[in-house]
Design an enzyme around this catalytic site. Structure first.
Site, PDB file in Angstrom:
ATOM      1  N   ASN A 203       0.862  -1.182   0.000  1.00 45.78           N
ATOM      2  CA  ASN A 203       0.000   0.000   0.000  1.00 45.78           C
ATOM      3  C   ASN A 203       0.901   1.235   0.000  1.00 45.78           C
ATOM      4  O   ASN A 203       1.416   1.633   1.040  1.00 45.78           O
ATOM      5  CB  ASN A 203      -0.908  -0.038   1.244  1.00 45.78           C
TER       6      ASN A 203
ATOM      7  N   LYS B  42       0.099   4.229  -0.517  1.00 46.55           N
ATOM      8  CA  LYS B  42      -0.600   5.423   0.001  1.00 46.55           C
ATOM      9  C   LYS B  42      -0.323   6.646  -0.889  1.00 46.55           C
ATOM     10  O   LYS B  42      -0.121   6.483  -2.090  1.00 46.55           O
ATOM     11  CB  LYS B  42      -0.208   5.669   1.462  1.00 46.55           C
TER      12      LYS B  42
ATOM     13  N   HIS C 122     -10.026   1.066   4.460  1.00 52.97           N
ATOM     14  CA  HIS C 122      -8.759   1.283   5.158  1.00 52.97           C
ATOM     15  C   HIS C 122      -8.998   2.276   6.292  1.00 52.97           C
ATOM     16  O   HIS C 122      -9.805   3.204   6.164  1.00 52.97           O
ATOM     17  CB  HIS C 122      -7.703   1.824   4.181  1.00 52.97           C
TER      18      HIS C 122
ATOM     19  N   GLU D 122      -7.434   4.731   7.315  1.00 50.73           N
ATOM     20  CA  GLU D 122      -7.227   6.145   6.971  1.00 50.73           C
ATOM     21  C   GLU D 122      -8.450   6.698   6.225  1.00 50.73           C
ATOM     22  O   GLU D 122      -8.794   7.867   6.369  1.00 50.73           O
ATOM     23  CB  GLU D 122      -5.936   6.305   6.152  1.00 50.73           C
TER      24      GLU D 122
ATOM     25  N   GLU E 118      -6.012  -4.699  10.585  1.00 54.48           N
ATOM     26  CA  GLU E 118      -5.004  -3.670  10.820  1.00 54.48           C
ATOM     27  C   GLU E 118      -5.396  -2.841  12.044  1.00 54.48           C
ATOM     28  O   GLU E 118      -6.204  -1.909  11.927  1.00 54.48           O
ATOM     29  CB  GLU E 118      -4.908  -2.736   9.615  1.00 54.48           C
TER      30      GLU E 118
ATOM     31  N   GLY F  26       1.585   2.657  10.779  1.00 50.90           N
ATOM     32  CA  GLY F  26       2.513   3.772  10.572  1.00 50.90           C
ATOM     33  C   GLY F  26       3.120   4.301  11.864  1.00 50.90           C
ATOM     34  O   GLY F  26       3.725   5.361  11.879  1.00 50.90           O
TER      35      GLY F  26
ATOM     36  N   SER G 165       2.692  -1.662  10.724  1.00 53.88           N
ATOM     37  CA  SER G 165       4.117  -1.665  11.067  1.00 53.88           C
ATOM     38  C   SER G 165       4.791  -3.021  10.848  1.00 53.88           C
ATOM     39  O   SER G 165       5.633  -3.452  11.631  1.00 53.88           O
ATOM     40  CB  SER G 165       4.328  -1.178  12.502  1.00 53.88           C
TER      41      SER G 165
END
Ligand code: PGA
Length: 247
Positions: free
Chosen positions: A9, A11, A92, A94, A164, A170, A210
């Site tokens: 990914n 991003k 996701h 985000e 996740e 991150g 991570s």
């Protein structure tokens, strides 16, 4: 045997020249395609170009729930499909937090992906607050119930579920093996209860948050972990290459 799934990914990272270099490096890499399905999720703007340049497999990081219309800036599942992309990430964290996507919208996107025959990577995961209150399973269950468990067994069998935990994305804070395996087992059991053993075991449940060259081998060897969704570590050829060889 079910293939492992590794998603890169990217991003909102990489400019065109950087992307070309990374793509070139990854294209010359020998991936064992019999056992691993490797899919790159670049920014939408590069999707068609990546597909034209490389033999690798690509997906979109997001789609709109409608196929077309007056939705300035958005990209539909039908458009993604027409580029030759094969997968899409939906839900996701985000998208859920930064873009305020709720379970109803995510369910509509899930349906749009499947109606356009895109491979679905459905993301779920709890916040630190939910984990600290021991509400993580309840929370992930509601994401699954409201996002994918309405699907038929035939459809769900082809899906990939990415667990996740938000607090691990991150941040460099990886969930420990016990936490990862616990949630993956829970997701598998939920699928078994709803669809039966065979369909539930066809679904690939992958971990993201991570994941690095230091921890991937251990994570990928856990029970019910069928691969990973990699963010930061996928932006570098050496680490991505190591991750692809971590099974
Ligand atoms: P990360 O991102 O590997 O940088 O934590 C994972 C993801 O957001 O899919």
């Amino acid at each position: 045997m079910k293939k492992k799934f590794i998603g890169a990914n990217w991003k909102m990272n990489l400019l065109q020249p950087e992307l070309e270099v990374l793509l070139q490096e990854l294209s010359t890499n020998s991936i064992n395609e019999d056992s691993i399905e490797f899919v790159i999720f670049p920014s939408q703007i590069y999707l068609a170009d990546c597909i034209n340049r490389s033999n690798l497999t690509f997906g979109a990081q997001d789609i709109h729930s409608e196929n077309n219309g007056a939705f300035t800036g958005a990209v539909s599942a039908e458009q993604v499909k027409s580029t030759g992309a094969r997968f899409v990430l939906v839900g996701h964290s985000e998208r859920r937090s930064v873009f305020q996507e709720n379970n109803t919208l995510i369910k509509n996107k899930v349906n749009a992906a499947l109606n356009n025959s895109l491979g679905l990577v459905f993301c779920c995961g709890e916040s630190l607050d939910k984990r600290e209150k021991a509400l993580e399973k309840e929370f992930v269950l509601s994401q699954l119930e409201e996002g994918v468990l309405h699907l038929s067994g035939q459809h769900v069998a082809k899906c990939i579920i990415a667990y996740e935990p938000i607090w691990a994305i991150g941040t460099g804070k990886v969930a420990n093996n016990h936490q990862i395996e616990g949630m993956h087992n829970f997701i598998r059991e939920t699928l078994i209860n709803k669809y039966g053993y065979e369909i539930a075991h066809a679904v690939r449940i992958i971990y993201g948050g991570s994941c690095t060259t230091d921890n991937a081998k251990e994570i990928f060897a856990l029970n019910n972990v069928d691969g990973g969704l990699i963010g930061g570590a996928s932006l570098n050829f050496e680490s991505m290459n190591t991750l692809l060889n971590s099974f």
